[in-house]
Design a protein around this motif. Structure first.
Motif, PDB file in Angstrom:
ATOM      1  N   GLU A 118       0.844  -1.201   0.000  1.00 45.17           N
ATOM      2  CA  GLU A 118       0.000   0.000   0.000  1.00 45.17           C
ATOM      3  C   GLU A 118       0.880   1.252   0.000  1.00 45.17           C
ATOM      4  N   GLU A 119       0.407   2.287  -0.656  1.00 47.09           N
ATOM      5  CA  GLU A 119       1.132   3.563  -0.717  1.00 47.09           C
ATOM      6  C   GLU A 119       1.079   4.277   0.632  1.00 47.09           C
ATOM      7  N   ILE A 120       2.199   4.873   1.006  1.00 46.87           N
ATOM      8  CA  ILE A 120       2.299   5.600   2.279  1.00 46.87           C
ATOM      9  C   ILE A 120       1.283   6.736   2.343  1.00 46.87           C
ATOM     10  N   SER A 121       1.024   7.390   1.222  1.00 50.59           N
ATOM     11  CA  SER A 121       0.065   8.499   1.227  1.00 50.59           C
ATOM     12  C   SER A 121      -1.319   8.027   1.690  1.00 50.59           C
ATOM     13  N   LEU A 159      -4.151   6.352   9.185  1.00 50.26           N
ATOM     14  CA  LEU A 159      -3.587   6.495  10.531  1.00 50.26           C
ATOM     15  C   LEU A 159      -4.104   7.735  11.255  1.00 50.26           C
ATOM     16  N   LYS A 160      -4.922   8.515  10.592  1.00 52.16           N
ATOM     17  CA  LYS A 160      -5.610   9.609  11.277  1.00 52.16           C
ATOM     18  C   LYS A 160      -6.775   9.055  12.101  1.00 52.16           C
ATOM     19  N   LEU A 199       2.130   6.121  12.765  1.00 57.12           N
ATOM     20  CA  LEU A 199       2.366   7.449  12.218  1.00 57.12           C
ATOM     21  C   LEU A 199       3.844   7.838  12.333  1.00 57.12           C
ATOM     22  N   ARG A 200       4.494   7.403  13.402  1.00 53.56           N
ATOM     23  CA  ARG A 200       5.932   7.653  13.567  1.00 53.56           C
ATOM     24  C   ARG A 200       6.719   7.064  12.384  1.00 53.56           C
TER      25      ARG A 200
END
Length: 116
Positions: A18-21, A27-28, A48-49
């Motif tokens: 999966e793309e980090i974007s 992760l919000k 998120l870190r």
């Protein structure tokens, strides 16, 4: 007290490709995602870190490996590992099989509940 009593067994999963974007958006809503490969085997945990340290590409480009706990380890050992590895979320196994995640948040919440 053993890690087995504190495991989060309800968690969201994400594919390692999966793309980090996309992941940063998810992760919000949650504190971590369990990362699985094409065969649905657990590869690690992304937070998120991790995204902040590597904000581009795919999850596979990030360091998602965290120290692995055994469900029979003590909470004191788990806390020590969390402190020394700077990880708030650790995968938990039993006999080599993934059982869930030990999160600092769940650990703190349950410890407070035990205190009354």
């Amino acid at each position: 007290m053993l890690v087995a009593s504190f495991i989060d067994t309800q968690f969201k999963q994400v594919c390692i490709f999966e793309e980090i974007s996309e992941v940063s958006e998810w992760l919000k809503e949650v504190s971590y995602l369990v990362v699985v490969n094409d065969h649905n085997n657990v590869e690690g945990i992304i937070t998120l870190r991790d995204v902040h340290l590597h904000p581009y590409g795919e999850i596979a480009d990030c360091n998602i490996q965290k120290p692995i706990l055994n469900s029979s380890q003590t909470i004191a050992t788990a806390i020590d590992i969390m402190i020394h590895s700077n990880c708030d979320y650790l995968p938990v196994t039993d006999a080599g099989l993934f059982k869930g995640v030990l999160s600092i948040r769940t650990l703190a919440r349950k410890m407070i509940d035990l205190q009354g």
